[in-house]
Scaffold this motif. Structure first.
Motif, PDB file in Angstrom:
ATOM      1  N   ARG A  37      21.159  30.449 -14.492  1.00 51.49           N
ATOM      2  CA  ARG A  37      20.754  30.966 -13.182  1.00 51.49           C
ATOM      3  C   ARG A  37      20.878  32.492 -13.138  1.00 51.49           C
ATOM      4  O   ARG A  37      20.026  33.183 -12.574  1.00 51.49           O
ATOM      5  N   GLU A  89      18.105  34.232 -15.313  1.00 51.35           N
ATOM      6  CA  GLU A  89      16.793  34.252 -14.694  1.00 51.35           C
ATOM      7  C   GLU A  89      16.630  35.407 -13.704  1.00 51.35           C
ATOM      8  O   GLU A  89      15.514  35.856 -13.448  1.00 51.35           O
ATOM      9  N   LYS A  90      17.742  35.898 -13.165  1.00 46.83           N
ATOM     10  CA  LYS A  90      17.675  36.952 -12.152  1.00 46.83           C
ATOM     11  C   LYS A  90      17.878  38.349 -12.721  1.00 46.83           C
ATOM     12  O   LYS A  90      17.710  39.338 -12.009  1.00 46.83           O
TER      13      LYS A  90
END
Length: 481
Positions: A425, A428-429
């Motif tokens: 997560r 991905e950012k």
């Protein structure tokens, strides 16, 4: 000792103005060899040769181009020990790293030899029954390649191999600081049967030869690995005839350690990625952002890893870390350390030149750690390009992400965690062209490599690496009757 010349139109020759440059061993200061140093006049001569060679090379069948590339790769492997020692003596990296670099370059050459065979086209749907749409590609033309000194042989392959496989001819500018090993690689291409004029190799400085390539109306594309300011200069100069650009520029790479990571594993990975090649890597770790819950254990492990590092001359058996290439690089590292400490950072390891007679003549600098470095420090905002890792505690994943994305650079980043979903997560950012999750290297032969934001445009490696050298063409046919 090696005395190399320019390679233009299939021949080794002196520079038009007869300039030469001495190459000295950064570990000892001893003379290693010399190289002809190109000027703008040589750029004109080389571009003319590449332009003459372009039609025949572009029409050469991909299988025949592949045979030459494979033969060149074979010759590099046969000569790898001599090339590696030359690279070590001119650049400073230990022989095992030099050999690893050269052999990865061989893999790149072989990969693109085969990718060139797979270049093709496609049929597209048409608006009418009597229309056929063929989409195909063709070589972009004469390419200018600008190669850096930190991984000269490897990054030479990243540019030359896909361009040749795509049917382009080249004028390559190797770094004037480290041109000798590349000269040996160029000879391998010549001995493999590469036609005259297809690859022209002219060591020179960026402000003269690099700028001349970027400006030259006969160059249709420039591919370069360089600093951000150099990339900006290339873009401005290339605007004159709207050259295609592939620019891999500087980074300021964050290494994020979450509180569920294995501190020993993360510390070992961070040390290697921070100090390999003395930090003179575009994807080196610059900022270590470590969760407060694991900060103490991680720092203890990282200090232990760092203080175990032994510097030495790269040709000596067992040496894994050598000198920096330039004294100017050492001065930049020292300035970043002084700035970080003056702003409240705590020096944990290293901090200056190592003591001992064996280090006095070379550009050695101790691997250095500074903890509690504030966000405004140079080490947190600029690319040090040397053996310095700045550590900053973070409260949680959100703060780590905010700090990681705060700069205008986005080449590579790293995340270490025991929870794959959590790390995924976060990855991905992160605003970067590549993110390594529990791995400290983001380059992979079959995957694209390049940066976001001011870290560049375009991609190298992977399928994308050869497509960059092809122009798309639509052929629309009407069937009669």
């Amino acid at each position: 000792m090696m005395e190399r010349k320019l390679f233009i139109d299939g021949k080794w020759q002196e520079a038009a103005d007869a300039n030469r440059i001495a190459i000295n061993d950064p570990a000892t200061g001893e003379f290693v060899g010399s190289s002809a140093l190109a000027s703008r006049r040589d750029v004109d001569i080389a571009v003319e040769a590449a332009s003459r060679a372009l039609p025949a090379w572009a029409e050469t069948h991909a299988d025949n181009r592949a045979k030459i590339l494979h033969r060149a790769a074979d010759l590099i492997v046969e000569r790898v020990d001599a090339i590696a020692e030359t690279l070590t003596r001119e650049q400073g990296k230990p022989v095992p790293d030099a050999k690893k670099e050269i052999l990865f370059g061989v893999e790149v050459i072989r990969f693109y030899a085969e990718e060139g065979r797979r270049l093709g086209g496609s049929m597209r749907p048409a608006s009418r029954a009597d229309i056929r749409n063929l989409v195909t590609t063709a070589p972009v033309g004469v390419v200018g390649g600008i190669i850096p000194w930190n991984y000269p042989v490897d990054l030479y392959s990243w540019k030359v191999a896909p361009a040749l496989a795509a049917g382009c001819t080249l004028v390559a500018k190797p770094p004037h600081e480290t041109p000798l090993a590349i000269g040996m690689v160029v000879q391998c291409f010549a001995d493999a049967g590469l036609p005259a004029g297809v690859l022209n190799d002219i060591p020179g400085t960026g402000p003269e030869v690099g700028a001349a390539l970027a400006e030259h109306p006969g160059i249709r594309m420039v591919t370069a690995t360089a600093s951000v300011p150099a990339g900006q200069s290339i873009m401005r100069a290339a605007a004159g005839n709207l050259k295609r650009l592939s620019l891999e520029l500087g980074g300021q790479c964050p290494f994020i350690v979450l509180d569920d990571a294995d501190p020993a594993e993360a510390a070992a990975a961070a040390a290697r990625r921070s100090f390999s090649n003395m930090g003179q890597i575009c994807i080196a770790v610059n900022r270590i952002l470590v969760s407060k819950g694991i900060h103490g254990r991680f720092v203890e492990a990282l200090v232990a890893e760092t203080t175990r590092i032994k510097l030495g001359h790269g040709v000596e058996p067992g040496v894994l870390y050598g000198p920096m290439l330039l004294d100017s690089g050492r001065k930049r590292v020292a300035a970043h350390i002084e700035d970080a400490v003056s702003r409240g950072g705590r020096l944990l390891a290293g901090g200056g030149a190592p003591k001992g007679a064996e280090y006095e003549r070379g550009f050695f600098f101790e691997p250095t750690l500074v903890d509690d470095v504030p966000d405004q420090a140079l080490a947190m905002t600029e690319e040090t390009f040397g053996p310095l890792a700045a550590i900053r505690p973070v409260a949680d994943d959100e703060e780590a992400l905010r700090v990681a994305n705060a700069l205008p650079f986005g080449l590579s980043a790293y995340v270490y965690s025991g929870d794959l979903e959590r790390a995924w997560r976060l990855a991905e950012k992160i605003e970067a062209g590549a993110v390594g999750v529990n791995v400290n290297d983001t380059s992979e032969l079959q995957a694209p490599f390049g940066g976001w934001k001011m870290s560049g445009i375009g991609r190298e490696l992977g399928r994308e690496g050869i497509e960059a050298f092809r122009e798309t063409k639509h052929i629309k046919l009407r069937l009669r009757g």
